[in-house]
Design an enzyme around this catalytic site. Structure first.
Site, PDB file in Angstrom:
ATOM      1  N   CYS B  85       0.917  -1.265  -0.432  1.00  0.00           N
ATOM      2  CA  CYS B  85       0.134  -0.087  -0.038  1.00  0.00           C
ATOM      3  C   CYS B  85       0.977   0.878   0.071  1.00  0.00           C
ATOM      4  O   CYS B  85       0.869   1.509  -0.964  1.00  0.00           O
ATOM      5  CB  CYS B  85      -0.695   0.029   0.907  1.00  0.00           C
ATOM      6  N   HIS B 203      -3.931  -5.363   0.906  1.00  0.00           N
ATOM      7  CA  HIS B 203      -3.219  -5.848   2.455  1.00  0.00           C
ATOM      8  C   HIS B 203      -2.541  -7.338   3.011  1.00  0.00           C
ATOM      9  O   HIS B 203      -3.687  -7.457   3.727  1.00  0.00           O
ATOM     10  CB  HIS B 203      -4.103  -5.280   2.922  1.00  0.00           C
ATOM     11  N   GLU B 205      -1.365  -8.823   4.697  1.00  0.00           N
ATOM     12  CA  GLU B 205      -0.942  -8.799   6.271  1.00  0.00           C
ATOM     13  C   GLU B 205      -2.397  -8.833   7.244  1.00  0.00           C
ATOM     14  O   GLU B 205      -2.645  -9.280   8.818  1.00  0.00           O
ATOM     15  CB  GLU B 205      -0.015  -7.571   6.762  1.00  0.00           C
TER      16      GLU B 205
END
Lengths: 746, 232
Positions: B85, B203, B205
């Site tokens: 990002c 994302h 994560e």
């Protein structure tokens, strides 16, 4: 207040001019003179003006708020601090509070909403908590007709402002509610709630010991937001546009640095006390901290970091520049605190020192420019007034709805209801907010009746919901407030959380009018009643009064934010049907009421009738029953039946996974009341055949009315009525539901 | 070998990235942006967030942070470097990856689930995926529209530098829009020519546990864990 006229000398010409300038009522001025033993100077009078504003002093609401239950087994900190705190076990606690930013958002929607978010975040970090979730509760006027343009402008600005601040500072916005009602046309409501997580032993308070330097941390002070607290405590008017300078400007980047620096200072145990510098800036934060510590404080304005030159003591004292905190270092840790702040690129300056004499003394260029007893600023006058219900409201409530025509096209009514601005999809709003940063959001917006944030390193989760139905509150303020708490708690229970406590944002009209005061006192009375019956205490809150103008008064709007606990976050429920073949069960009775319903508004343009009655004992039982079923691992899909009744609730359950259902509603009665009537304490859930009998037996043992309505399956929603069969494809329902707000927020 | 997660002022996915790395069994440390040395780290992550508030242009100031010299050195020496990002935006601003990330075509920050196809599985970050596998991951950005000139796009395509591409939800109606930001060639993530510097807008994560709704991001971190143990 008692009359003191016999003890007073006539006002000086200077005092008369000052009263006119500040708008302080004569009675309050006389009380100030009595407390000081002399006439205040101009700066001192302004200190009283902001500290005795409703926003800071609760002078109209304090006597009423005393009636709210504030004690509970989980409560670690009740109202009176920067935020309330509840224990969630394993050494963890949750700090939370809701706060309004209505008037700034009406005048400058982007910054008004952004700084509302920034302000509530600072309240949470002042308790030593890391903010982990944001919610917001928004009220706007009409989207239709000529007034729609302004409403769209406000929606776009407010949502943009919340996104601007929350996304950048990196705290997920996990939930909220949005409501459209004509009585908010000139006075939108923007309430922001923040939830923080802390270790119990790191709980901080607004506190200082004697002789300690008091540090200013964060952004420099400028001329923005001067007198914001006082602005919030007046009615909006034509001149409000000229009060744009009263609106603060938010900087989430500075907010992030201030947040990290403050939390680091707390974690390293560098500070003994923390206070947010919010409404009424230096004035409120410093005088309150001194008062709560039983001390006085001497402030040297020459040390205050400034953004611009030539600011007067008055401007410095009233500025509401954002991203500022007050920290009191532990003895010997001053240097460490300064170094820490420097690493984050922030000012950390000892601007004041605590003193034994209980006065707030302000010095500028070596001179004392103001000196007032700290208790005088903290303990304002209070008012207990006579309230009276507006006769128009009473007449609307008494309206007989039995003669209403029954629509022939019930199929089309559901499509219209789903497209109502109050019931349609909120995705266009919450997609603007980062709802996952922090990687703790176990139930994201749109997936459940409440949000769930898990606690890393444990199995626990915290369920969060904010709610208030303005129609119920408009037509019956006391009952409406009871519904607000019951429904927010129900939403928390329906995802599997046990409600622990709540925070309330009380938005009402002008308390100085009989109707405004009646609505305020009834609202608080209703909250107190529901709070006692459901066993849920209030731990924090905020009042926003004067949401009234010459031609309108907002519906009393108690935004209730409930926090609940899931001991095992794996045992939680979502809104959507997930498994074909599961049985659909209703807790409660199928037939609802038409009074104050969204159905009545959408089909007849009518807001009238008596809102549904609420049996709080049954409500508590229904909530505990659904928590039991989720806790046993039997139920993974559950949904509260709210505005729009059973048909809307069932449609909403088909949306997340596109799974339909077939259901029977064979009760006698009006089909519209069966499909779209509203009633509290009703919960839909789905369950597999293996657990159906045990679940039903559990509901029976609790004496709860219930009904197996049908089964999950297919891609259509089919409802069998005594004399008709209704069928919609899930896609057709979804299309109606998804479109309306997407046009406002593309 | 330990992994550095760089913290710029305004980074906000730093802790999340460390959490995901640690779940995959890696040792991860947060490294402040003024750090002059990344000696001893086997890989670097530039996390998501709003570095320096992103007031000028996403990632435009972070590239001047002192630590970026070291990030560049590690990239040149072939260590795995990943930007997620805002980290991807920083990598393009710093010239470590080609192209730029422009404002989404809807001109708004958008946070939702998207689907992407894995185009390469021979990288340190993607070996645990299957080629053609479709992942469900969240996006959360206002400036994620990948843009480059035609020559660069052709080169990326010809050299197989497109690692992740937005695709329709499997089973969804074919006309449903699936590219969330207007990225050219549906690009969600690219790698440099050498194959060690990866940038992606979604994302991973945020999708490493069932409780978060998806585990499709785990592969990034488990792949890296394997690659680093092979290096050690």
């Amino acid at each position: 207040m008692t009359s003191m006229e016999d003890t007073l000398t006539p006002l000086s010409e200077q005092a008369k001019a000052l009263l006119k300038e500040t708008g302080i009522p004569l009675g309050e001025y006389q009380e100030i003179v009595r407390l000081l033993g002399r006439e205040p100077n101009r700066l001192e009078l302004y200190l009283f003006k902001v500290m005795w504003s409703e926003h800071c002093s609760y002078k109209n609401s304090r006597p009423l708020l005393r009636t709210l239950p504030k004690e509970g087994p989980a409560v670690l900190q009740g109202p009176g601090e920067n935020a309330g705190v509840v224990d969630i076990g394993e050494g963890w606690a949750v700090a939370f509070k809701i706060e309004s930013h209505n008037h700034p958002s009406a005048v400058e929607p982007v910054q008004g909403a952004a700084t509302g978010v920034g302000g509530i975040i600072r309240d949470i970090m002042a308790m030593g908590a890391r903010p982990v979730a944001l919610l917001n509760s928004l009220r706007f006027g009409k989207l239709e007709g000529s007034e729609g343009d302004r409403t769209r402008y406000l929606v776009q600005g407010v949502v943009g402002g919340i996104a601007h601040y929350g996304n950048a500072i990196g705290i997920p916005t996990v939930g909220g509610d949005v409501y459209f009602h004509p009585d908010y046309q000139d006075n939108p409501l923007v309430n922001a709630m923040c939830v923080g997580l802390l270790r119990v032993e790191e709980l901080k308070k607004s506190f200082a010991t004697l002789g300690r330097p008091v540090y200013y941390l964060g952004s420099k002070t400028g001329r923005d937001g001067i007198g914001g607290a006082a602005f919030a405590s007046e009615e909006l008017s034509e001149e409000s546009e000229s009060k744009r300078p009263s609106v603060q400007v938010g900087d989430p980047f500075m907010g992030k640095l201030t947040l990290e620096a403050t939390l680091e200072a707390i974690r390293l145990d560098l500070v003994e006390g923390v206070q947010d510098m919010g409404a009424a800036g230096l004035t409120s934060s410093l005088s309150e901290m001194a008062h709560k510590s039983g001390l006085g404080l001497e402030l040297d304005l020459d040390k205050v970091p400034r953004r611009e030159a030539g600011m007067s003591p008055l401007e410095l004292m009233l500025s509401e520049s954002q991203e500022r905190m007050v920290l009191v270092p532990r003895p010997g840790r001053e240097r460490a605190l300064e170094e820490l702040a420097a690493r984050w690129g922030l000012d950390a300056v000892p601007v004041a020192v605590t003193i034994a004499e209980p006065v707030f003394r302000i010095k500028s260029e070596g001179q004392v420019v103001a000196e007032v007893p700290t208790h005088a600023l903290a303990d304002s006058v209070t008012y207990v007034r006579e309230g009276q219900e507006s006769p128009e409201v009473g007449a609307l409530r008494a309206k007989d709805l039995a003669a209403l025509p029954i629509p022939t096209d019930l199929h089309g009514v559901l499509l219209n209801l789903l497209a109502s601005p109050n019931l349609c999809s909120r995705a266009p709003v919450f997609e603007r907010y980062d709802h996952q940063v922090g990687t703790n959001t176990a139930l994201v917006p749109g997936k459940g009746d409440a949000a769930i944030v898990r606690v890393k390193g444990t199995k626990r989760g915290v369920a969060l919901k904010v709610d208030a139905n303005p129609r119920y509150c408009r037509l019956h303020p006391r009952l409406g407030a009871m519904h607000a708490l019951a429904e927010a708690a129900r939403n928390v229970s329906v995802v599997g959380g046990e409600p622990l406590a709540y925070t309330d944002g009380l938005n009402c009209g002008n308390p100085e009018t009989p109707h405004g005061y009646y609505e305020l006192s009834e609202t608080i009375g209703g909250l107190a009643e529901a709070s006692r019956a459901l066993g849920i205490p209030v731990v924090s809150g905020n009042v926003s009064l004067y949401n009234e103008g010459p031609s309108y008064r907002i519906p009393p709007t108690p935004m209730v934010g409930v926090v609940g606990l899931l001991e095992d976050v794996e045992r939680r429920a979502e809104t959507g049907f997930r498994k074909p073949g599961e049985f659909v069960v209703l807790i409660g009775e199928p037939l609802g009421e038409l009074g104050a319903s969204e159905y009545l508004w959408v089909t007849e343009g009518l807001e009238a009738g008596h809102p549904p009655r609420l049996d709080l004992q049954r409500e508590a039982k229904a909530q505990s029953a659904i928590r039991d079923l989720i806790g046993m691992g039997w139920v993974r899909t559950a949904h509260d039946v709210a505005e729009g009744g059973l048909a809307v609730a069932l449609a909403e359950m088909t949306f997340p996974y596109g799974l339909g259902a077939t259901l029977e509603l064979r009760d006698p009665g009006r089909p519209d009341a069966l499909l779209f009537g509203e009633a509290p304490s009703r919960i839909l859930f789905s369950i597999d055949q293996g657990h159906l009998q045990s679940a039903v037996a559990h509901l029976q043992s609790l004496g709860l009315p219930h009904r197996v309505l049908g089964q999950v399956g297919g891609d259509e929603l089919t409802i069998l009525l005594p004399k008709a069969q209704l069928k919609w494809s899930v896609n057709e329902l979804k299309r109606s539901w998804e479109a309306p707000l997407r046009e406002v927020l593309p | 070998m330990k992994v550095a997660v760089v913290v710029f002022p305004g980074s906000n996915c730093d802790h999340d990235t460390r959490w995901a790395l640690e779940r995959a069994g890696l040792k991860a440390e947060l490294v402040w942006h003024t750090e002059g040395s990344l000696e001893g780290y086997g890989a670097v992550f530039l996390p998501g967030g709003f570095s320096y508030g992103d007031y000028l242009r996403a990632g435009a100031l972070a590239k001047f942070s002192p630590v970026m010299g070291e990030v560049r050195r590690l990239a040149q020496q072939g260590y795995p470097v990943m930007g997620i990002c805002n980290g991807f935006q920083v990598l393009t601003e710093a010239g470590l990856l080609p192209g730029a990330l422009l404002a989404n075509t809807n001109l708004h920050y958008t946070c939702k689930e998207v689907f992407l196809r894995v185009e390469r599985t021979d990288l340190a970050f993607t070996s645990d995926y299957r080629k053609g596998q479709v992942l469900r991951l969240p996006i959360a950005h206002g400036e994620g529209r990948y843009y480059a000139d035609e020559e660069t796009l052709a080169r990326l395509e010809n050299q197989g530098q497109v690692v992740f591409r937005y695709v329709p939800q499997p089973g969804a109606a074919s006309e449903a829009p699936y590219n969330p930001n207007g990225s050219l060639l549906d690009i969600a993530g690219i790698v440099n020519e050498r194959g060690n510097v990866l940038g992606m807008m979604p994302h991973p994560e945020r999708a490493v546990e069932e409780v978060l709704g998806s585990v499709d991001g785990e592969g990034i971190f488990t792949s890296l864990s394997k690659a680093l143990s092979a290096m050690a």
